[in-house]
Design a protein around this motif. Structure first.
Motif, PDB file in Angstrom:
ATOM      1  N   SER A   9      26.889 -26.641  78.992  1.00 12.62           N
ATOM      2  CA  SER A   9      27.778 -25.541  79.366  1.00 12.62           C
ATOM      3  C   SER A   9      29.182 -25.767  78.814  1.00 12.62           C
ATOM      4  O   SER A   9      29.685 -26.887  78.795  1.00 12.62           O
ATOM      5  CB  SER A   9      27.837 -25.400  80.888  1.00 12.62           C
ATOM      6  N   THR A  10      29.792 -24.679  78.364  1.00 12.25           N
ATOM      7  CA  THR A  10      31.137 -24.765  77.770  1.00 12.25           C
ATOM      8  C   THR A  10      32.238 -24.546  78.800  1.00 12.25           C
ATOM      9  O   THR A  10      33.394 -24.864  78.547  1.00 12.25           O
ATOM     10  CB  THR A  10      31.313 -23.674  76.691  1.00 12.25           C
TER      11      THR A  10
ATOM     12  N   GLY B 265      32.914 -22.797  93.591  1.00 19.75           N
ATOM     13  CA  GLY B 265      33.516 -21.747  92.782  1.00 19.75           C
ATOM     14  C   GLY B 265      32.609 -21.182  91.708  1.00 19.75           C
ATOM     15  O   GLY B 265      33.074 -20.535  90.767  1.00 19.75           O
ATOM     16  N   ILE B 266      31.331 -21.449  91.816  1.00 22.53           N
ATOM     17  CA  ILE B 266      30.388 -20.928  90.814  1.00 22.53           C
ATOM     18  C   ILE B 266      29.665 -19.719  91.395  1.00 22.53           C
ATOM     19  O   ILE B 266      29.029 -19.818  92.445  1.00 22.53           O
ATOM     20  CB  ILE B 266      29.359 -22.012  90.420  1.00 22.53           C
ATOM     21  N   ASN B 267      29.793 -18.588  90.733  1.00 20.92           N
ATOM     22  CA  ASN B 267      29.180 -17.369  91.234  1.00 20.92           C
ATOM     23  C   ASN B 267      28.201 -16.789  90.227  1.00 20.92           C
ATOM     24  O   ASN B 267      28.496 -16.721  89.041  1.00 20.92           O
ATOM     25  CB  ASN B 267      30.262 -16.342  91.564  1.00 20.92           C
ATOM     26  N   ILE B 268      27.063 -16.370  90.751  1.00 21.58           N
ATOM     27  CA  ILE B 268      26.012 -15.813  89.904  1.00 21.58           C
ATOM     28  C   ILE B 268      25.821 -14.362  90.279  1.00 21.58           C
ATOM     29  O   ILE B 268      25.711 -14.039  91.466  1.00 21.58           O
ATOM     30  CB  ILE B 268      24.680 -16.559  90.135  1.00 21.58           C
ATOM     31  N   VAL B 269      25.752 -13.502  89.294  1.00 21.83           N
ATOM     32  CA  VAL B 269      25.466 -12.109  89.582  1.00 21.83           C
ATOM     33  C   VAL B 269      24.448 -11.613  88.559  1.00 21.83           C
ATOM     34  O   VAL B 269      24.554 -11.905  87.375  1.00 21.83           O
ATOM     35  CB  VAL B 269      26.758 -11.254  89.601  1.00 21.83           C
ATOM     36  N   ALA B 270      23.434 -10.918  89.046  1.00 25.11           N
ATOM     37  CA  ALA B 270      22.446 -10.321  88.148  1.00 25.11           C
ATOM     38  C   ALA B 270      22.394  -8.831  88.431  1.00 25.11           C
ATOM     39  O   ALA B 270      22.711  -8.397  89.549  1.00 25.11           O
ATOM     40  CB  ALA B 270      21.077 -10.963  88.349  1.00 25.11           C
ATOM     41  N   TYR B 271      22.015  -8.057  87.418  1.00 20.20           N
ATOM     42  CA  TYR B 271      22.036  -6.596  87.565  1.00 20.20           C
ATOM     43  C   TYR B 271      21.153  -5.989  86.489  1.00 20.20           C
ATOM     44  O   TYR B 271      21.022  -6.522  85.391  1.00 20.20           O
ATOM     45  CB  TYR B 271      23.477  -6.060  87.448  1.00 20.20           C
ATOM     46  N   THR B 272      20.569  -4.880  86.817  1.00 19.19           N
ATOM     47  CA  THR B 272      19.701  -4.157  85.893  1.00 19.19           C
ATOM     48  C   THR B 272      20.569  -3.493  84.823  1.00 19.19           C
ATOM     49  O   THR B 272      21.496  -2.759  85.153  1.00 19.19           O
ATOM     50  CB  THR B 272      18.904  -3.094  86.669  1.00 19.19           C
ATOM     51  N   ILE B 273      20.277  -3.763  83.553  1.00 20.22           N
ATOM     52  CA  ILE B 273      21.062  -3.084  82.503  1.00 20.22           C
ATOM     53  C   ILE B 273      20.241  -2.051  81.742  1.00 20.22           C
ATOM     54  O   ILE B 273      20.790  -1.294  80.943  1.00 20.22           O
ATOM     55  CB  ILE B 273      21.714  -4.065  81.495  1.00 20.22           C
ATOM     56  N   ALA B 274      18.932  -2.072  81.958  1.00 18.52           N
ATOM     57  CA  ALA B 274      18.134  -1.013  81.337  1.00 18.52           C
ATOM     58  C   ALA B 274      16.889  -0.756  82.173  1.00 18.52           C
ATOM     59  O   ALA B 274      16.294  -1.679  82.725  1.00 18.52           O
ATOM     60  CB  ALA B 274      17.741  -1.390  79.912  1.00 18.52           C
ATOM     61  N   VAL B 275      16.522   0.512  82.273  1.00 26.10           N
ATOM     62  CA  VAL B 275      15.222   0.912  82.825  1.00 26.10           C
ATOM     63  C   VAL B 275      14.632   1.859  81.792  1.00 26.10           C
ATOM     64  O   VAL B 275      15.230   2.898  81.486  1.00 26.10           O
ATOM     65  CB  VAL B 275      15.370   1.608  84.185  1.00 26.10           C
ATOM     66  N   GLY B 276      13.503   1.469  81.201  1.00 20.82           N
ATOM     67  CA  GLY B 276      12.990   2.255  80.082  1.00 20.82           C
ATOM     68  C   GLY B 276      14.077   2.369  79.032  1.00 20.82           C
ATOM     69  O   GLY B 276      14.704   1.368  78.673  1.00 20.82           O
ATOM     70  N   ASP B 277      14.356   3.579  78.586  1.00 20.41           N
ATOM     71  CA  ASP B 277      15.376   3.733  77.542  1.00 20.41           C
ATOM     72  C   ASP B 277      16.763   4.054  78.094  1.00 20.41           C
ATOM     73  O   ASP B 277      17.686   4.312  77.330  1.00 20.41           O
ATOM     74  CB  ASP B 277      14.935   4.784  76.516  1.00 20.41           C
TER      75      ASP B 277
ATOM     76  N   LEU C 296      21.130 -24.499  88.168  1.00 17.94           N
ATOM     77  CA  LEU C 296      22.502 -24.999  88.078  1.00 17.94           C
ATOM     78  C   LEU C 296      22.785 -26.090  89.108  1.00 17.94           C
ATOM     79  O   LEU C 296      23.487 -27.061  88.818  1.00 17.94           O
ATOM     80  CB  LEU C 296      23.496 -23.847  88.234  1.00 17.94           C
ATOM     81  N   VAL C 297      22.270 -25.931  90.312  1.00 20.98           N
ATOM     82  CA  VAL C 297      22.486 -26.975  91.326  1.00 20.98           C
ATOM     83  C   VAL C 297      21.883 -28.282  90.837  1.00 20.98           C
ATOM     84  O   VAL C 297      22.477 -29.357  90.955  1.00 20.98           O
ATOM     85  CB  VAL C 297      21.876 -26.573  92.680  1.00 20.98           C
ATOM     86  N   ASP C 298      20.708 -28.187  90.282  1.00 21.96           N
ATOM     87  CA  ASP C 298      20.039 -29.365  89.760  1.00 21.96           C
ATOM     88  C   ASP C 298      20.878 -30.014  88.653  1.00 21.96           C
ATOM     89  O   ASP C 298      21.075 -31.239  88.645  1.00 21.96           O
ATOM     90  CB  ASP C 298      18.668 -28.929  89.204  1.00 21.96           C
ATOM     91  N   ALA C 299      21.356 -29.201  87.739  1.00 23.86           N
ATOM     92  CA  ALA C 299      22.160 -29.724  86.627  1.00 23.86           C
ATOM     93  C   ALA C 299      23.458 -30.354  87.134  1.00 23.86           C
ATOM     94  O   ALA C 299      23.910 -31.392  86.643  1.00 23.86           O
ATOM     95  CB  ALA C 299      22.480 -28.596  85.638  1.00 23.86           C
ATOM     96  N   LEU C 300      24.021 -29.730  88.140  1.00 22.26           N
ATOM     97  CA  LEU C 300      25.264 -30.227  88.735  1.00 22.26           C
ATOM     98  C   LEU C 300      25.041 -31.578  89.391  1.00 22.26           C
ATOM     99  O   LEU C 300      25.853 -32.501  89.253  1.00 22.26           O
ATOM    100  CB  LEU C 300      25.706 -29.206  89.789  1.00 22.26           C
TER     101      LEU C 300
ATOM    102  N   GLY D 129      32.446 -19.387  86.498  1.00 20.14           N
ATOM    103  CA  GLY D 129      32.987 -20.566  87.169  1.00 20.14           C
ATOM    104  C   GLY D 129      32.181 -21.829  86.945  1.00 20.14           C
ATOM    105  O   GLY D 129      32.459 -22.864  87.562  1.00 20.14           O
ATOM    106  N   CYS D 130      31.197 -21.759  86.073  1.00 21.10           N
ATOM    107  CA  CYS D 130      30.390 -22.950  85.801  1.00 21.10           C
ATOM    108  C   CYS D 130      31.224 -23.966  85.023  1.00 21.10           C
ATOM    109  O   CYS D 130      31.786 -23.640  83.983  1.00 21.10           O
ATOM    110  CB  CYS D 130      29.157 -22.561  84.983  1.00 21.10           C
ATOM    111  N   PRO D 131      31.306 -25.187  85.485  1.00 20.84           N
ATOM    112  CA  PRO D 131      32.100 -26.175  84.749  1.00 20.84           C
ATOM    113  C   PRO D 131      31.443 -26.536  83.421  1.00 20.84           C
ATOM    114  O   PRO D 131      30.241 -26.346  83.251  1.00 20.84           O
ATOM    115  CB  PRO D 131      32.103 -27.394  85.682  1.00 20.84           C
TER     116      PRO D 131
END
Lengths: 355, 355, 355, 355
Positions: free
Chosen positions: B284-285, B149-161, B343-347, B212-214
Motif C-alpha cells: 500500500s502507498t 482511521g481506515i474507512n472502507i466504502v463500497a457502492y454499486t457503480i453499474a447495473v447492466g448498462d 486489511l486487518v490481517d495485513a495490518l 486512510g490505509c497506511p
C-alpha cells in the motif's frame, strides 16, 4: 504466511533479488517417482529469459537452473526439491545513480515505507527477476499436469489498442509477442517497437486457457478455484486486473443470456455455453478454464520523469538499464506457471477427500 | 486450507448452509480489550439481509447474531470469538422439486462432481447465505480499522448498462441499489425492476474505496496486497472479475501516461495521480485503495430453462423460491467485509516486523 | 495460526469458555458421504463428562452435542462441519471471590500477562472444558480411522506411585480411572480418593496405543509423526511430558540393544522389537504406535494456598468449585481424540502424494 | 504443511540430502535492518560440525554457509533470506553396498514405504545433516532473541547412566560432550569412548534452559508454548521423549507439592518454585523455561546386525561410514536452534495482538 510461499500441499517458497548472488525455490510436496532433470525446467526458463529480442530487456542471463535436492537418479524422491539459478549479469553501476530516488511506478517507495530500507539493485526482491523461481516451479507443476492430460496455454491478446482476432495456438511460440494470431502479432510488435523508440512502454492483455481440467477442483467458500487463481495471478508484478469467462462483460448481461444451460453431450453432462469460464461456484466444471489479465505498461521508461528522493527532495529521474518495452511476452510463461501451481495444488487437495 | 478459513493471523473460519440450522463463524486472533457487543455486528448484517425491498430476495430472516465466546463483560478477551446466526425461514419445500436437477449457473453440478452428493436445500453451502458469516466477521474487522482511521466504502457503480456518474458517499445507504449517485440509482432500480418483471436478472459493477490505509501493508511476492484482496473478493460467489486503479484500461496506456509521479505534498511524499489504485509492488502507498468487481446476473431466474438431472436425463427447470434480481445491493456489504478482513490481517502481520 | 486451529487438511477450529454460553468446533476437511449423526459423537463426550463418579468433578453437564452444518440426510457433505455444546451448569458465583486472585498452577496469571484481561469464570478459555470440542472432533476422526482398521486406545497406567502391571483393554471402561489393569485400578482409585479427602490432588501417567496404523504416515523433517503427535498431545492442559516407545529409558540403552532388527514375518517386513514405538525417522512403521504422557496433579485443590492478586497484594486463596482430584480418567478420551485428529490428518496428507 | 517448513510468521523452509550437492534454508519473516553476515551463522554451524573429536563422526565438512538473499550491505532487508551450505565430503561408495538393505533404527524402511523409493546416500533427506539448515536458521533466531535479552542454553545431562550433578554453564563449550558439569563430562566421554570401541553407541539426555523469556508468549488451546516446543524438538531425529519442569516426576506428585505459589518479589509477581518449567497454561510465565529431551543411542553401529532387503530377503548388515557413537554433543546446538525458532515465532506472533 510472510509472502514468499505459495500453495497448500504443493508448496513453493522462493527467494532472491535481481542483482544478488542467486534466485531460487524450494518445492515441498512434489510427488515421488516423477522423472525429472534440469532440461524439464530449462525450457520454460528460456521462454522467460531476457535478451530474446528487441521486444525484451537486453540483460544477458543464461538462467541455468541447478537442482540441489529432491531428485535422485533422475526421479523425484518426494522430499523437498530445491533449485537455484545464479545471477550473472549483475550491473550495480546501472543503479547507483538512483539509489536514493523513488522510481515512479516501482515498488521502491512502498518497500522503503514497509521495511525502512532500500535495496536499490534493480528493485531487489521486487524485481521481475523473482518470477524465475515461479517459472522453475511451474515447469514441474506443468509436467505433472500434462501427465494427467491437463494443458495450460497463455498468449498475448492485446498490446495497447491492438487486439488479436484469432486463436491459433500453434503460432504462439513463433512470434515475439506470444500471440495466438500471427497477423495481430506483427502489429503488436510494431506497437512495442514504437513505444521503445519513443522511450516509452505499452500495456496489454494476456489470456490463458486450461484444457483437460477435471471437474471438482477448488474448494467452497474462500478457496474457490477462481479465488485461488486470482490470488496466484494477481501476485505477478504489473497486473492490474483479472477476469474469468465473460468477465466484466457479465455485468451488462441478463441472467437468461449468461446462464450456461446443461445438456447431455453423449454420456457427458456439459454446458452449451461456457460463460462461466470453466468454474462454477468456485469449482471446476470440466470445461476449459478461461481467464484474462490486464498488464500495465512497464514502469521503467527511458524518459525523464519527476519524482522525489528518500530525503524528500524533488528531482527528476532518467532510468537507464535494460528494460522490456512491453511486459506481455515475458509474463506469458509466468502466467502459465502460476496457473499450473494453483491447479496442481487443487488436484492434490482433492485427493484428500476421495478414496 | 480446505477452504473455510480466511486470513493468516486474523483468521476467520465459517460454516453453515442456507437451510440448515445455522450459519456461523469463529475468529481467531481478535485483539483483546476491544469493546464489542452484538449491535456492533448487527448493523452490517441488516444491510446484507434479504427482504429489504423489491430489489432483493423476499426470504424473511431476522439474521440475529449471538456471540458465543471471546467476549467477556463487553470486551474481547483475545481468545477465539464465535458467533452464530440461526436460520429461521427455511423452506425445504421450495427446493424438493429440484433435488435431482442441476440449476444452470449454480454450483449444484460442480458440488456433485466434487463431493458425490447433493445438498439441494437452496444451494446448501454454496448459497449466498454463507456471506452472513463474512459480514459478521467483517463488522469486527471494520471496527478495528475505523479506530485506526481506515474507512472502507463500497457502492454499486453499474447495473447492466446504467453507470453511475458521481461519487456522493452520503447517499449510498439512502438508495436501494447502494449507488453513490442518486440519479443513477433511480435508473439502476428501474433496470432491476424490469429484469424482475421479465423473470430475469441483471449484472453490475461494484467499486470499493479504502481511505486512510497506511503505507507499507502487503507482502512481497505472493502475498501482495492486491493479490490478497483479489483472493478475498473473488471468493465471493457471483464475481467474474476484479481490477485495481486503472484496471483493464491500463492495457491501453503508455508507461509515460500510467506512471504515478511522486511529488512533495508539504512534508509528505505522494503520487500526483493514483493510477496504481493505492498499491505499488503489492504494498500500500498510503493513497486511497480503489478496486472494482464485476458481478454476474443472478443465476436463479423464474424462467423455464433447459438442463439435466443427476441421472443424466434432459429436463427443464422452473426455479421458484425467493431470489435477488440483481446481486449488487446485497454484495456491497460483503465486499466491504472481505476488504476489511484482508486489511486487518495485513495490518497485524505488519506489526510482526516492526518493533 | 493463532492457536485455536489444529490440523492441515482435516482442520479443527474450536471456541468456547468454561462458563460462557457454549463450546464448539468447526471441522474443515471431513470427507464426504460418511454416515454421521449426533450419537456417533455423544459416546466420547459422555466418557469425558464431569460428574461420572467421585473421581471426577461434580459439575452437572449433559454435554449434548448439536450438529449445525456439514451433515445432510445422515451423511457428511464434505463442507464445514460445525458442532455446538451449550453450557448449562454455569455457576459464576463460584468464581466471583477469586476474580482478582491468581490461582497457583492455573493460567490466570499468564493469560493476564498475555492479554491484559481476566476471564475469571473458571479459567475461561483455559478451562479443561475446551477439550469437549477436541473430543467431539476426535469422535469423527476415530470413526474415519476405525473404518480403515485403525484403533486407538488410551488408559491410565499410573496414579501417583501406583502403576498398572497388565494390559487388558477390555476392562478400561469398566473402572473409574480407565486403567487396563483391574487390580491396579482399585488401588489407583484409593489413591485418588485419599487425595480428595486431603483436599489435595494427584498426578499420573496415561499410555496410548494405536493398532492398525499403516506404514508411511508422517512427513520428513519438521512434520515427523512423533513431532505432530507431541504437538497434539502436549497441547492438552496439564501434561508435563511425552515419550514414545522406549522413551526416556532409551537414554540409558546401547544402540545394539535399542535397534529394532528387521525380519521377514511371512511375507511382511517387520521389526523383531518395537523400541521405536511404531515410528522410525518420523514415519509410521506399521507396528503399534505406543506413547505415554505425564499428567500433573490437578491445580485446583481445596487447601488454602498463598498467592497474589492482580493488584499485586499477597493473599491466600481457597478454591471452591467442583474439581477432579486426578485428571487422568477424563483426559484419557482427550488423548485418544488428539491422536485421532493427528492420524486422520496424516492419512489424508499421505493421499496427496500417491496416485 | 508437507513437513519442510517450520514456523508461522518466522517461517523456515529447508532442503537437502546428506550426500546431495547442498543443504539450505529459506527464512521468511526475518525482521528488516538487523545486522547480519555469515560469521553470525558460522559459529553455531561449527558447533554442530562433524569431525570435531573422537566423540563425533569423522566426516570432513567445512560447512561453510553462503547467504544468497535477504541481506544487503550487511543488514537484513526483510525479504526472504536464503542460505546454502555445499556438501563436500560425499562418499557414495560408503553406501552402495547397503543400497537395498534396510538399516535397523534408520528411516530407510519407512521412507521406502512412504515414497516407494530409496535414497541410499547416507539416509538422504532423513540424515542428521538436514539439521545444518535448522542450526543456520536458529543462529539468526538466537541473535534476534539475544538482542531482547533472551538466552538459550542446552547441555548434555546424561550419557547412558552417567548423570551430571552441577550446572556450570561456563564449561559447556569446554568439554566434548557439552555438559555443564566438567567432572561428569569426563565420565560421559569415557562412556562414549567405550561404546565406540565396542562398535556400539549410547543414548543420553539433553536439558535446555531459556533465561529472560518474557511472560505472555504462546497461544491458548493448540499452540501452547510447550506444545510448539514439543513439536519443534521432537522433530529432531533420534529423540524419544520430552518433558517440561518437573516432567514425568509430576505424575507422582500431589497438587499441594506441585503448585507453584505466587508471591511478590519486590514489585514483581513470581512463583516461589518453578515446577511448571516456565510455562503455565501454555503461556510463558517469565521464569526460566526448562525442558529435557531423551536421545536414543545412534542407530548406525559397526556391528553386524540382522535385517532384510527391499526384495524381502533376510541378510545381515555391517554399517561402515563415519558415525557419532553418541548423538548428544552434536544435537545440543540443534536443540538450541529449535527452541530459538519457536520463541522468535511466538514473540512475533505476540506483537500482532498488542498495540
Amino acid at each position: 504466511m510472510s509472502g514468499n510461499t505459495f500453495g497448500q500441499v504443493f508448496k513453493v517458497t522462493t527467494y532472491g533479488e535481481s542483482h544478488g548472488p542467486a534466485v531460487g525455490v524450494i518445492i515441498d510436496g512434489v510427488p515421488p517417482n516423477l522423472s525429472l532433470s534440469e532440461p524439464d525446467i530449462q525450457f520454460d526458463l528460456d521462454r522467460r529469459r531476457p535478451g530474446q529480442s528487441k521486444a525484451t530487456s537486453q540483460r544477458q542471463e543464461s538462467d541455468e537452473v541447478e537442482i540441489l535436492s529432491g531428485v535422485f537418479e533422475g526421479k523425484t524422491t518426494g522430499t523437498a526439491l530445491a533449485m537455484i539459478i545464479r545471477n550473472k549479469d549483475q550491473r550495480l553501476s546501472d543503479y547507483s545513480s538512483i539509489k536514493d530516488v523513488f522510481r515512479p511506478g516501482h515498488a521502491d517507495y512502498t518497500y522503503f515505507m514497509k521495511y525502512g530500507n532500500r535495496d536499490y539493485r534493480g528493485g531487489g526482491r521486487a524485481s521481475g527477476r523473482e518470477t524465475l523461481s515461479r517459472v522453475a516451479a511451474g515447469a514441474i507443476a506443468k509436467k505433472i499436469l500434462r501427465e494427467k492430460g491437463i494443458n495450460i496455454v497463455a498468449y498475448t491478446i492485446a498490446v495497447g489498442d491492438v487486439r488479436a482476432k484469432t486463436k491459433d495456438f500453434t503460432v504462439i511460440e513463433r512470434n515475439l509477442v506470444r500471440a495466438a494470431d500471427m497477423e495481430a502479432a506483427k502489429r503488436m510488435l510494431e506497437k512495442i517497437e514504437e513505444a521503445r523508440k519513443n522511450c516509452d512502454s505499452v500495456g496489454g492483455v494476456i489470456e490463458a486457457l486450461v484444457h483437460g481440467c477435471p471437474s471438482g477442483l477448488g474448494d467452497p467458500v474462500f478457496d474457490k478455484l477462481n479465488a485461488r487463481l486470482s490470488y496466484a495471478l494477481m501476485s505477478i508484478g504489473g497486473l492490474r486486473g483479472i477476469e474469468f469467462g465473460t468477465g466484466f462483460k457479465a455485468a451488462e448481461m441478463l441472467g437468461s443470456q449468461h446462464n450456461d444451460r446443461f445438456f447431455m453431450d453423449g454420456d457427458k453432462i456439459r454446458p452449451r455455453t461456457n460463460h462461466a469460464g470453466g468454474i462454477l461456484g468456485g469449482i471446476s466444471t470440466g470445461e476449459d478454464i478461461i481467464l484474462r489479465v490486464a498488464v500495465k505498461p512497464t514502469s521503467s521508461i527511458a524518459q525523464s520523469q519527476q519524482t522525489v528522493t528518500s530525503e524528500k527532495k524533488s528531482t527528476t529521474i532518467d532510468i537507464k538499464g535494460r528494460h522490456d518495452p512491453c511486459l506481455c511476452p515475458r509474463i506469458v510463461p509466468v502466467v502459465e506457471a502460476m496457473i499450473a501451481l494453483t491447479l496442481v495444488d487443487a488436484l492434490m487437495l482433492q485427493k484428500t477427500i476421495t478414496d
